[in-house]
Design an enzyme around this catalytic site. Sequence first.
Site, PDB file in Angstrom:
ATOM      1  N   CYS A  13       0.970  -1.133   0.028  1.00 17.62           N
ATOM      2  CA  CYS A  13       0.027  -0.022  -0.002  1.00 17.62           C
ATOM      3  C   CYS A  13       1.160   1.248  -0.029  1.00 17.62           C
ATOM      4  CB  CYS A  13      -0.825   0.061   1.323  1.00 17.62           C
ATOM      5  SG  CYS A  13       0.050   0.178   2.790  1.00 17.62           S
ATOM      6  N   CYS A  16       3.719   1.533   2.404  1.00 15.00           N
ATOM      7  CA  CYS A  16       4.738   0.771   2.362  1.00 15.00           C
ATOM      8  C   CYS A  16       5.867   1.822   1.395  1.00 15.00           C
ATOM      9  CB  CYS A  16       4.489  -0.272   1.646  1.00 15.00           C
ATOM     10  SG  CYS A  16       3.574  -1.511   2.448  1.00 15.00           S
ATOM     11  N   ASP A 405      10.518  26.323 -31.500  1.00 11.13           N
ATOM     12  CA  ASP A 405      11.794  26.736 -32.093  1.00 11.13           C
ATOM     13  C   ASP A 405      11.244  26.921 -33.674  1.00 11.13           C
ATOM     14  OD1 ASP A 405      14.424  26.898 -33.214  1.00 11.13           O
ATOM     15  OD2 ASP A 405      14.593  24.836 -33.459  1.00 11.13           O
ATOM     16  N   ASP A 590      14.076  20.886 -31.910  1.00 14.63           N
ATOM     17  CA  ASP A 590      14.572  19.643 -32.816  1.00 14.63           C
ATOM     18  C   ASP A 590      15.302  18.736 -32.017  1.00 14.63           C
ATOM     19  OD1 ASP A 590      16.888  20.898 -32.552  1.00 14.63           O
ATOM     20  OD2 ASP A 590      16.876  21.501 -34.810  1.00 14.63           O
ATOM     21  N   ASP A 594      18.801  22.355 -29.168  1.00 14.88           N
ATOM     22  CA  ASP A 594      17.995  23.166 -28.144  1.00 14.88           C
ATOM     23  C   ASP A 594      18.146  22.456 -26.831  1.00 14.88           C
ATOM     24  OD1 ASP A 594      16.752  25.295 -30.028  1.00 14.88           O
ATOM     25  OD2 ASP A 594      15.841  23.586 -30.913  1.00 14.88           O
TER      26      ASP A 594
END
Length: 701
Positions: A13, A16, A405, A590, A594
């Site tokens: 559960c 835990c 972009d 892309d 980036d």
Amino acid sequence: MSQQTFTVTGMTCASCVRHVEKALAATPGVAVAAVNLATNKVTVEGTASFEAMARQIEAAGYGLALVEPDATGGEDLSPARRRMTFALILTAPMLAAMIPGLGWHLPGWVQALLATPVVFGAGLGFFRRAGRQALHGQASMDTLIALGSGIAWAFAMGEWGRGAHHLSFETASALVAFLLTGKYLEARAQSRATDALQALLSLAPPTALRLEADGSVLEVPVAALHPGDRARVLPGQAVPADGRVSSGQAEVDEAMLTGEPLPVPKGPGDALVAGTVVHGSVLEMEILAVGADTQLARMAAMVAQAQGSKAPVQDLADRISAVFVPVILVLSVATFAGWWWFTGDLAQAWRPAVTLLVIACPCALGLATPVAVMVGLGAAARMGVLVRDAAALEALGQATDLVFDKTGTLTEGRPRLRRVVPFGSRNEAEVLAVAASLERDSEHPIARGIRAAFGGESLPVQNFRAHPGGGITGGVAGTAWRLGSETFLAASFPPGDEDATAVGLADEAGLQAVFILGDRLRGEAATVVGELQRQGLRLHLLTGDRVAPARAMATAVGITEVVAEVRPEGKLAHLKALQTAGAVVGFVGDGVNDAPALAQADCGIAMGSGAGEQGTGAAMAAAPLVLLRPGLEPILAARRLALRTHRVIRQNLAWAFGYNLVLIPLAAFGQLERFGGPMLAGVAMGLSSLTVVLNALRLRR
């Protein structure tokens, strides 16, 4: 600092989960530990050894195991099925005796003989786990179930000893039988959540037709292939490894990897990805990557990693679960004391207390988020959308701003050289040869356009250096060259096409040439942008290109927020400014240039170049969310899935919380006794967990 994934045993559960995470957090060398109840996996970042972590976990009452690298199947449910069947068979006679008009009464010794092996045999796991946790001052779902069934059995034994006519053995036995049934059904439903990952792993064929040096064909296990080998793929067969076509023409179905329904034509030099299916003709291929290095294996690893990650919305459930079980134990004791005080009857007091204990088990609370995330990410994988982190999918659904972009994102990313404007003494062919040589190893779309226009043999380049967002420098034929934008070269270019990109080439004497390249807007760009705007998103265009082509592209698709001639650090600053203003920002790029922006955004979305292309590999390394199918439409599909997943998570959490808020008071005040009390609690608890799992499975549609 490394990241590793392990299997945790003994969890049942949400409580835990908190216990395991706290145990790992206390281990020297562990920086971050995230436990997923739905997969029984923990992802750990840090330098701690496996042995040190295992000791901490065992001290907390759980177990830690290494994940088998070749384990592709789900959990073996046969032991759980045997326990459930055993419990139901022994419980059935006692429940049948309760049917009005049957006139069937089982002697006390028969009921004890039937109930005891159910409670302490089939249900032994509850008691073992509860005992281990109690030794460490912890409590969980197992504690509540062990107490509930144990108390019911103890009172039944007491009633039998006093010679009572009606005994409660059926309550203790049915409680365990119903809970085991619920857990088994829940586990079966959960196993369906991993279908997407299993489908990915099963795409690659077990054998391949390897071409031997003497021209013969030998069928070998795929594991026996090595980079540089050649293989033959027959029509209707799956590609055994990553590579490229060496001879032949055929169509290849990449739908299971990219979500693209139409087969893709392939010929000599084209990339092939393991698991895709050849149609129409025979292909011969050169093997480039095998095993864990294939894109298929990397995709499966990404899906598995993402399914083990946590969505931020789960934090609330985790915080509540940390105190939930202790609070329920206190409420149960208070319920027992209250009923005993008012009625003076122990037999009447224990039933509401046990009902409250069992009905409040936080299983549904612990499963509400992770199982929805697991199914959602599996559905994304089938669509050709790879998600490396559940937080990215949640952020996409909550995004307020989406930043694009330009090159390779709103445009096709295949600029073609329109013309060359040389200056000085060098002619067009000479400056083009220099530029193509400088761009020889670059994967930038501009570089590919220049190389394609040249088509000849590259010249040697010395002292090559890339300047992200600006350009490149290097020596060719004894001359130091610079290739890049106006800002990078500190030069003024002559007026060019409004929708074109200009790149200049300069040496020590100054500007020597300007290359005019044109890219085409994606055909679906305006439609996708319009749909995103209708969904309420603010759209921005960030590009290192000049202002004129950037504004032309933005106007064509309907974006008004444009920032041009911006370097990578400028993109970062722009994203940070939006986030500081309270925006939830997605960035679409892309995946090659980036990476900083993709990492900074709340949701970085990398445009894949299609299965098997190099851009995809870069994208998979750069962004938490990767679109493998070409084009912009997958952004809409990914956002729809993100919104649906978040909606299912909210529904699951609302059910889990609402279930407890409604039934706990009813149990405490004895309103459930007329419906079976503890037995109803066992059924309801199992159904609550099953409900959140089945609700999450709707995401597969």
